[in-house]
Each structure stands twice: as structure tokens, then as C-alpha cells.
Motif scaffolding. Structure first.
Motif, PDB file in Angstrom:
ATOM      1  N   ALA A   1      18.666 -40.609 -13.255  1.00  0.00           N
ATOM      2  CA  ALA A   1      19.303 -40.451 -14.567  1.00  0.00           C
ATOM      3  C   ALA A   1      18.444 -39.692 -15.566  1.00  0.00           C
ATOM      4  N   GLY A   2      17.440 -38.980 -15.032  1.00  0.00           N
ATOM      5  CA  GLY A   2      16.568 -38.203 -15.922  1.00  0.00           C
ATOM      6  C   GLY A   2      15.195 -38.818 -16.077  1.00  0.00           C
ATOM      7  N   LEU A   3      14.915 -39.863 -15.324  1.00  0.00           N
ATOM      8  CA  LEU A   3      13.644 -40.576 -15.492  1.00  0.00           C
ATOM      9  C   LEU A   3      12.737 -40.483 -14.271  1.00  0.00           C
ATOM     10  N   GLY A   4      13.034 -39.549 -13.368  1.00  0.00           N
ATOM     11  CA  GLY A   4      12.275 -39.487 -12.121  1.00  0.00           C
ATOM     12  C   GLY A   4      11.143 -38.459 -12.121  1.00  0.00           C
ATOM     13  N   ASP A   5      10.822 -37.922 -13.293  1.00  0.00           N
ATOM     14  CA  ASP A   5       9.743 -36.924 -13.377  1.00  0.00           C
ATOM     15  C   ASP A   5       9.972 -35.744 -12.427  1.00  0.00           C
ATOM     16  N   HIS A   6      11.225 -35.335 -12.304  1.00  0.00           N
ATOM     17  CA  HIS A   6      11.543 -34.188 -11.457  1.00  0.00           C
ATOM     18  C   HIS A   6      11.387 -32.878 -12.210  1.00  0.00           C
TER      19      HIS A   6
ATOM     20  N   THR B   1      10.850 -36.228 -17.870  1.00  0.00           N
ATOM     21  CA  THR B   1       9.618 -36.986 -18.067  1.00  0.00           C
ATOM     22  C   THR B   1       9.905 -38.440 -18.393  1.00  0.00           C
TER      23      THR B   1
ATOM     24  N   SER C   1      13.259 -32.480 -20.647  1.00  0.00           N
ATOM     25  CA  SER C   1      14.308 -33.473 -20.844  1.00  0.00           C
ATOM     26  C   SER C   1      13.743 -34.881 -20.903  1.00  0.00           C
ATOM     27  N   LEU C   2      14.078 -35.586 -21.976  1.00  0.00           N
ATOM     28  CA  LEU C   2      13.653 -36.982 -22.141  1.00  0.00           C
ATOM     29  C   LEU C   2      14.817 -37.947 -22.064  1.00  0.00           C
ATOM     30  N   GLY C   3      16.050 -37.421 -22.181  1.00  0.00           N
ATOM     31  CA  GLY C   3      17.217 -38.284 -22.265  1.00  0.00           C
ATOM     32  C   GLY C   3      17.523 -39.030 -20.975  1.00  0.00           C
TER      33      GLY C   3
END
Lengths: 351, 351, 351, 351
Positions: free
Chosen positions: C284-289, D294, D267-269
Motif C-alpha cells: 500500500a505504499g509502505l514497502g520501501d519499493h 518510504t 511517495s509517503l502516502g
């Protein structure tokens, strides 16, 4: 049985086999039964008294072994598992480790190097591994002890020299000195995409090994002036990266003189005496040069990656183990290795 | 009218105003009418004969001016446009430029530095700018000549020192020497997120300016031992980055001693004589240190960015222009500047 | 003689050989007599009308040739010299070029791609090369036209995918699609030190070529589920870097699903229609990709480096030229290539 | 006394204060007595059932507190010491941690986020901190609880957005959404040297705070089209870096459209539903764009650096604490915060 054999530094000039208690371990430690280890150039410096350690210290920092005991804060491993640990055993939890400088663990220079330096090492039947959770690395099935014996130090250091040089595809790289670490730097430079690798040494046998590991051009400095050859090979431009793998004024200086403006000197050598900077070689400070020094990277992720390299067959370092000794005969091994007799590159020591 | 006044290097110890022809230009050049320029520490080295240039050369490499003529291969500019060019005027089209080393344009050390070095410079009424397409940068409306006068060299070099040090948010940085370049390094370190900036100089007035530009701690080395203060300030850990902005053995060495293991010495100084490496300060080559030297970055994108910094108000360097002279009086300006009289930081020269 | 044969885009579905004037050149241009060129997947998109260009445009962006004329602002080359230029011909002197984004030369997307896109290309007897100073690259003696034919685009793009992925020693890399660009990405991944390279395609012949270029594990997606195999191969961890070399929703999505947390998707494909981001695959955007797209890097330093790779023998791409045509027969070549008949990988076209 | 008050997630829509046992600790843990904590936007997602956690979990991941107990494998701290820990509590010893991906500790996505997610959190009188050795960070004397309350998550995340964007001196940066994290991204962008910071939100009060934290240009998207303003502000070039701080299709897409070719979307969202990639905005995959996501960086070195920023006075976030509640009244605090009533930015909760 609670005692073991170990190679102990007694005084400058004297390392001997002694009986010592098998180490106790704390909550974050592991005890390894050593199955294979080796002697490093640094150990020779210790033997000669050039690198000072406390008399009574067990020497050695390149362990392959089997887990015998685990501290109660260590998880995910089992007794009997075959593992290696790096020469550098960082904690992973201090400020420098978390800041990307894990070889400088604890915040003092070389702090990550504990085995055979600030604590007892692995030229012994057993060794206590500190910060075990961050350092024990299972050996993949199918890889022999000797195949992974270069990972803890030589390969990690040599590759580290290539990595710190930020070698890119198409780079021309010069490597000064082709001892075990220089040879691994050669292999590392090839692995990172250097396409013109020029190596310098005074021993033709080592230059031959270098060729098999990736060198494109070999220079015996007794026969040719390296800087002249490098200039020709690069149409006068100089190399992108020069790797110093010896630790002398001459090789340091030659590296700088070999570089193109904007180039990088990646230094692996341990220097003694005086080191001076040739100002003409760095345009008095205006040549956009970088000099970077690298201590062997450690930790279990590093070891895992290096064993992946071995397993992939990309690099074959087994030819580097030229001699084999029992731990009982380690004094003879030091004798051979420190005098570089009989074409020795690395020795395997088995307890 | 086809002749102009220009400051010419005649021989060591003598720069004088002479009448010279207004330069011709080729297809890739531009001719600028200089409106403001300044004197650099390097020019003083030239004056003293410490940095050799050809007698008869017009000196100066920090031009603010107006476009008078454009070569037929230069497009996107117009006559009368107010511009600056960097001290370094890279072509953007040679191998080093395309490889990321534009200050080393052409492949020889410092190759990007042409103005007042390998070709006539800008302490004159007119100057030919080579590689004009890559170097002319329009000055934004609302910025005065003096506001952008530091961009071509001082600011680009000083900021470059901070950038080459790869300063990160929360870094502690020590900067040795707070002349114009050191002061700009201080401003650059702050701009990149250093939160503890420790500066060292022997002149209290310069330390005062440093405070206004971002220094958190100032050390007059005549009153305090910088290394003792730095050790206290960092609880013994040392600094992440040390910037050398003078070019002496002592400051170079102090930088290395101030660093934490794994730290970076970013060197801006121009060294002469001998420079030796304190081996104890770099753990004999095992401390994971980096030493990087930086020549003033040039090119029009660099200049655009620096003028953005000025326009944003983030950094105000106008206080650095302490004295103003007419081109006719440049000999007096050199006299003042080279002896650092009267609290001079930088002078503005207007033809 | 002032006219030449050229492959011209007439309308969607129709490229034909026409007589055209030999191009004039300006001061910064060069005129090449084309000796060998090839057809790119992008040219097929042009032919089909999927990538719009102006009717009447000469197609082609992969030139090997001989210098016929040089503009008066171009120096350091001579008439008759054998050279290549990249598909991307950056000026090196605009803001994006000087800021490190030379493929986006001029500041509009893909601005560096001029040949066969915004100006006439090289599927012709002659071609005008813009920004010649930054783009003409002499071919080393001993390399044939076909040996360097992949450098201008395919090799630069494929290697660029590996480079943008910041592949490190010991990485596991998955590459989706093994057409010419995917194959070059495989070679590039190996060249940078990836030790477990997993490639995916639906054509066994291509998987065979991939093996020769460095793939360790090949997956025919018609026979095996790539994500299942990748999961097994990485003990569930996922890959460090996934390279997308096709430009479809499915391969894009598979790349993200193949990655470990913190991994990098390096995308080379040209996408059409809709592209959606599988949120579960990126936490969901939190995987440090990281997702990074790369347009073929150009410029003469890039070309020099790629030819160094060829000359070193590190990578041998000659097997990729499977068919040869005369320029007169280019319509047949398009026919074969666009339908991927007869095991075609790349064709060589000689005027 | 062995029980404590804690905010417990009962079911979607319901968080309530319950009596719970004070946590036991293992050898690598610490027990903190919480002195101040806060509510995060993620906690509101948990409350609403949008981010699933196990019923019965104690919520909260932003602890300021005092050490009450230490596991026997934890050293270098003392009972009674005032500390913070990050929202992310990496072990520092697993493969991802040692590979530079500590927020993905353990190898599963978001693995480093334990507090209030996979284990009990800190909206309670006491909290168990896992991997204490790597995570406890002493608060410098002279800093209040509220001054460091933003460090564990908001500041680390927002700054992380600027850092992942690799902002350089002179960059133009657009930041979409100016909630607490977006505001910290604004402060971080300024701290890294961005000189033109353009922020977008729909609430004028937030835009006012943004100005104080470093925004140069503020856009209320209800009054102006952000993309039109950004185009004007950049003379059509676009921004170097765009930071997404909300997690919607619209802001994600606007970020991409705001970028120059070669630019980076940081992207932080946290996204939900569907996210599609506007292909025209990324030149169909040929624009050399980077998209990087991130998760809040953690670990004690990170926390130390952030507190250095606070102590230096470079960034003052105290204005972000707009409301204060007792732990007993946390339900009211959630009510206020989740509806963004009364100009709330962040609340301070004290047990």
C-alpha cells in the motif's frame, strides 16, 4: 573435556599451540566448533609484532565451523548447523552500525574486528562468536569448507575494494599487488563490470592466477614500468579506479599517478611508517580525486552474498588454497606463509 | 573602438592594467562586456608566481556581464542579455564531461578551468567565454551583480565541498578555515542539513561572519585547541564530515583527526610543498575513511542552481563583498586582498 | 550524386524505400555514410502507427558508419573515420544534460531521442548526426560493424536497466521478457555482479540465448508460474531487482510481486493503454519499493564504454544478429522482424 | 501494582481505555514508562477498520518515556533514563536490516513496524520496546517531551520523503498535502537545500504552517490549479522532486504530472482502492522517472539525528502540537483528531 588446542600469540616472533579452556558464552554469543580456518596477512603482522595484540590472545579471524552452543538471546539457528562468520563481527545495533559503518562498530576505529584482535580468535578447536545473531551464516549445502574459506576476510576485503571504488560497466581498473586480497579485488572488479583490468605484481605465478580471475593485462613491475604500460593502455587518459592492495608508499603513489582526473583510489593496504601524498599526482588538490579506504565488510548478509557468488560459480577461488595443515602444525604453516614459500597463496588449517 | 583595459599578469609580483584588443570569437564562443568581477585567492597565487601562468595572460575567472556577441553555433541567447559564467567552463561534450567529471574537461587535470588560466580571463572590459552554449546563464531579474558575484567560484566551490562530503540531515561537520571559500562551505553545510557545524579560524571577524552563515560553534585556534573542542562537542565520537578550506598540512591533518571512523574529509584547499598522511588518524588505512577533493563545479545548470539559492534568500552572501574598486585601480585591490587588510573578504571590481 | 535511398514512414502500416536528398549539415552536425544499421522494436511501433511520427520521416536510430562531412564547430574527428552514434544524441550543453538527464535533452520528455523520431534517421545511405561533438564515437580497430551494432540502442538500454536497478554483487535479479532488450538486460545484470539471474519468456529459443548471456534460471511462463519459481528460488524472500522489458500490465505487475520489500523495479518497457499499480504488491505504499524507468542512455562516452565491453569479450552479442538484409529489401526485413518470424532477434541492414 | 491503563482496539469504530497487565520483558527488550505519546493518522485507519489489526491490541507507536526495566542482553542504558524509540523498531541483525532495509526488518513488508501493529503499542502507561539495544535513544537534556514527540514517526517519515527524493541544493520541490507528515516533508526539503518549495493543500491554516516551515509558494487547490501554478513557477520545466503525502489517486497523479523528465516522485502516502499510473505523465515509461516509497525510518541512530535537528533549532515543530489530552481522555482525542476538528495538527497524550 573442557579444554582445547589454540594458536596463541606469546610474544613478537612467537605463536604457539597451547591448551586453553573452551570459551564460555553469554546471551548474545555462539560457540563454534571450528572445522576449517586460515592464516591472514594480518596474522603475520601480529606474529612479527608489527600489529600489537595482547600476549596470550588466540589468533585468527576466518572461521568455518559448526554451532556447538547458542546464547539465549540468539534465535533462528540450531546446534550442529554449519556456518561461517566474517572476520568483522558487527553488532548491528550501535550508532555506527545503524549509520552504515558497521566495520567501525562501537565507534572506535576497526571496532568491528574483534576475533583474534580484541577477543580470542578462531585458530583453535572452538571459538566464541560475539553478536551471533548478526553474524552466523549457514553454509549452503554443496559448498565445501574450502570453497567458503575465503569469504570471511579475503574475498570480502578484495570485493570491498572494488565496491568502494564504485566500479562501473566499462571502467578501466588498475590493481597494484596480487596477493590474496589483490587477487580478490581483481575478481571483484571483473564481477562489477570493469572491462580493462590491469594488474601489477612482481611474481609471475600470481599474475597467472590474476589472469584466470579476470585480469586483462598483467604487468610484472620487475620487467615493465606499470605507469608507462597503463598510460599506453589508456591512450594517456589514466584509469577510472586504482586499487591499492599492499600498503606501501610506492603502490599508493603509483595508484594516484595511474588515475585519470576525477578518478578513485580504493585503498585496501595497511600502511606503516610514513605515507606522503604526491601533490603533482592530484593536481595539488584540484583533480576531483577520491581516496577511499575499506576495512573488510562483515555481518551475515555480507557472508550470505559472498557465498552466493561462490555457489553461482561466477568466481572460483579454490585455487587460492595452495597448502593444507593440521592445527597442530600451525607454526609450520606460519613459517611457510609468512615467507611466501613454495608459491603459497592461502593455507587451510583444520583442527 | 577595438581595444580594452585588462589586468595582465606580467611576471611574478606584477599584475598591471594594459590596453589589449577586444577578443575575437569563434562559432562556439560568446563575447561578454564585463560589468562586475572579483579577485580570487587563486589570482593571488598567480600574482605571487606560486601558480604558474603564461606572462601576458589576462587574469580573472568570475564574470558577471552582458552578452555583446554570440558565435553562430550558440543559440537561445540574445545580445544585451545579462549573464554569468562559472569559473569553470566545461564543454559538456567530451568524454570526461559526459562521464560526470566536467571540471576535468578535456581529460587533463583542471581542464575545465580556462578563464584566466589557459585563456584570457575576465578582469577586463570584455571577455571571450568558450563553450558558451554550456556556460552562459541569464541572471534572474531582481538580482544585482554583487548578489550573484560569488556564484562563479566561491559559492560553487564552497558548496561543492559540502556536497562532496555527502552531508546528511543531522550530521556534525567541522570546517577548517573561514576565508571566503570556507565561509561558503559553512553556508553549504547548513543548506544540506548539517545540524552541528563547527568552524575553525584565527580571525574573530571571520568567525562572526561564519555564525551568521550557519556555524553553531566557532573556534579561534589561537585560543582553543580545535581537536579538544571537537572531541567534547561530539562526546569523543568525532565528526561525520570535515572540510579543509585552506591547503596546509596542519588543516589537512586536523581534518583527519577530527573525523569519526567512517568519516569523510572533503578537501577544497590547494596544497603546496609536501603533504603527508597521518597514519594514526586513519587507522593505518583501516578506518573506512574517504578523502575527496573538489574543484569548483561549473556549467550553466550549476550557475542557475546557485542563483536560485541567492534568489530564495536561503543564503545571503552580500556581506562578503567588503570592498569595491574600479578596474583601473585593480592593483590596489590586489594589494589589499592579498594582504587581507582592513577585514577584506571579497572585493567587487567594476570596469 | 546528391540523392540517396532511405526508408521512409509514409503512413501507418507503410514504410518504403524512397529517393531523398542527401542531408545538409550545420556547424554542429556531422554527415555519416551509413555502413550498417538495424531495426528496433520502436520502429515497428512506428510502422504500426502505435508511436506517432510525421509522415515522410526517415526511420532508424542505430547507425554504424563513416564520417563524410563535419560541421565547422566539430573538432577532433576526420573524414573517413569509422564511428557509431547512440540512438539518443544529447547536446551535453542544456540544463537537463548538465543536470544528469541527458536522455531528456532540451527538457521535454525523450528530448534526446532525435534520430528517426524528431529528425530524419539512419535507415538510409546517409544520415545527419546532430550534436556531433558529443555523439560521434570512433569504432576500435578490430571490431566489425555487426559487433558494435547493438551499442547504439539495445545494449545501452538493456544495460541501463541493470544500472538503474543499482544491481550489487550477490543480488538476485528477475528479468521479465527476453527479447533483444531483455537479453541485454540479462547480460548487463551478470556484468554488474548479480549471482542469481532468473529470466522469464514464452519462447524457449530466447531462453536458450539468455542462458548463454548469463541467466542462471530460465522460466517459460507457458509452462511454469514465474512467481512460484521465484518464490522457491529465493526461499520466499523475493528478488532484489526485477527488470521489466516488455511494457505490459502483466509483466509490470509480476515484477512488483517478485520483489522483496525494499526492492527495485527497473522498467524498460514502453506501456500503452492503462497501467495499474497492484497495491498489495507494494504494501500500500509502505514497502520501501523503488520503480525507475530508463530511456536508452546515449552520448559518445556511453558508446565508448559499450564498445569497450564488446572489445573485452565480456559479453558477446553477435548471436543476436540472426538475419541480414540490404537496405533495398528493408520492407521484407520489417515484415520478418515485426512478426518475429524464423527465430529472428535482430537484423543487420546494409545500404 | 501490576496493571496499567491502555488504549485498546476493540473492533472497528471502537478504541477504549482498558486495564491491562504491565508487560513482561525478554532478554533483548526494555520496559518504558510512557510519559508522552501521540495519535497518528495510521491509528485513525486502525480505529476505522481500514488498516486491520487484531482486536485486543494496544495501539500507538510514538513513545517518549523513562526506562523502567532492561533485558539482560541490553547494555549501555540505565533505569530511569529518559528515552524515545522510533515507530519502527528494527533488530539491526537480520538480513534486510544488514542490507539497508531496516524498516522491512525480518523480510516481510513493514516488518520493522511492530509497536501498535504486530505487538502492543504505547498509548498506555507502559510499553515493551523490542530490540531495545537498537532502538532506545536518550533524550538530550534541555529538550522537552513535546519537542521530541514528532521524532518517532512524523518527522522521520516526512524527512524520509525528502531524503528518498535525493533533494539537492537548488532543487524545486512540490509537496502535495500538508498534514503533519507533509509539513515535515516541507521542513525536510528545506533542510536538504531545496530552494523553491511549492506546497499544496486545501486548508489555509496548514498552508500558513507550511510557510513557517519552509514553503516558498503555497497553493490552496480549492482556489488554484496546482499544476498550472507549478508550470508557471518552473517556466514549464516541472519540478525536480514531488512528494506525495496523502495517498490518493489524485495526488499521486498530480505529483507525476508536476515532475520534469528525469524527476523523482517520493511517495509517503498509504494508498487504498485502486492506483493507476498516468502513462502520458511518464512518457509511456521513457521519461527516466523514479517513483520511490518510504516507510518511516527507525532505529536509535535515526532518532539521535532527528533530536539533533530539534536541538539545533534548525526546525521547530512544537507548533504542531495543537492539543493536549490525558490518556484517560484518549477517546475524545481520537474523536477530535480523526475529524480534524478545531485546527488540530497533532495531540499530545500524557498518562
Amino acid at each position: 573435556m573442557s579444554s582445547m588446542k589454540a594458536a596463541v600469540f606469546v610474544e613478537p616472533g612467537r605463536i604457539e599451540i597451547q591448551q586453553r579452556p573452551i570459551p564460555d558464552i553469554g546471551p548474545t554469543d555462539a560457540l563454534l566448533r571450528v572445522t576449517t580456518t586460515t592464516i591472514c596477512g594480518t596474522d603475520v603482522h601480529i606474529l612479527k609484532g608489527e600489529y600489537p595484540v595482547k600476549p596470550g590472545l588466540i589468533i585468527g579471524h576466518e572461521p568455518v565451523g559448526v554451532i556447538e552452543k547458542l546464547g539465549n538471546a540468539v534465535s533462528g539457528y540450531h546446534i550442529g548447523q554449519r556456518v561461517i562468520a566474517g572476520a568483522i563481527t558487527p553488532c548491528g545495533q550501535c550508532h555506527p552500525c545503524l549509520d552504515g559503518h558497521s566495520s567501525q562498530c562501537g565507534g572506535h576505529a576497526m571496532g568491528g574486528w574483534q576475533l583474534g584482535n580484541s577477543i580470542d580468535g578462531c585458530q583453535a578447536e572452538y571459538v566464541r562468536i560475539p553478536n551471533a545473531q548478526a553474524n552466523l551464516t549457514p553454509v549452503p549445502d554443496g559448498l565445501s569448507d574450502e570453497q567458503v574459506l575465503m569469504c570471511p576476510d579475503i574475498m570480502s576485503t578484495g570485493f570491498g575494494g572494488a565496491e568502494s571504488g564504485h566500479i562501473r560497466i566499462g571502467d578501466t581498473v588498475a590493481i597494484f599487488a596480487q596477493g590474496p586480497i589483490g587477487l580478490c579485488a581483481t575478481a571483484g572488479a571483473k564481477l562489477m563490470g570493469a572491462t580493462r583490468i590491469i594488474v601489477v605484481d612482481g611474481v609471475n605465478e600470481r599474475l597467472e592466477v590474476a589472469k584466470r580471475l579476470g585480469a586483462d593485462i598483467t604487468i610484472n613491475f620487475k620487467e615493465q614500468d606499470p605507469l608507462v604500460v597503463i598510460r599506453e593502455q589508456t591512450q594517456g587518459a589514466g584509469v577510472d579506479v586504482a586499487i591499492e592492495a599492499l600498503g606501501t608508499q610506492q603502490t599508493f603513489e603509483s595508484c594516484l599517478r595511474a588515475l585519470k582526473p576525477g578518478g578513485t583510489l580504493s585503498s585496501l593496504g595497511v600502511y606503516s611508517g610514513k605515507l606522503s601524498m604526491p601533490l603533482d599526482a592530484i593536481a595539488a588538490g584540484l583533480g576531483d580525486h577520491t581516496i577511499v579506504t575499506t576495512l573488510c565488510p562483515g555481518g551475515k548478509e555480507r557472508m550470505r552474498r559472498l557465498m552466493e557468488v561462490v555457489a553461482s560459480g561466477r568466481v572460483d577461488l579454490t585455487a587460492m588454497v595452495t597448502h593444507r595443515f593440521k592445527l597442530d602444525d600451525i607454526v609450520a604453516a606460519y613459517e611457510l606463509f609468512s615467507h611466501q614459500r613454495d608459491g603459497v597463496l592461502k593455507v587451510a588449517i583444520t583442527p
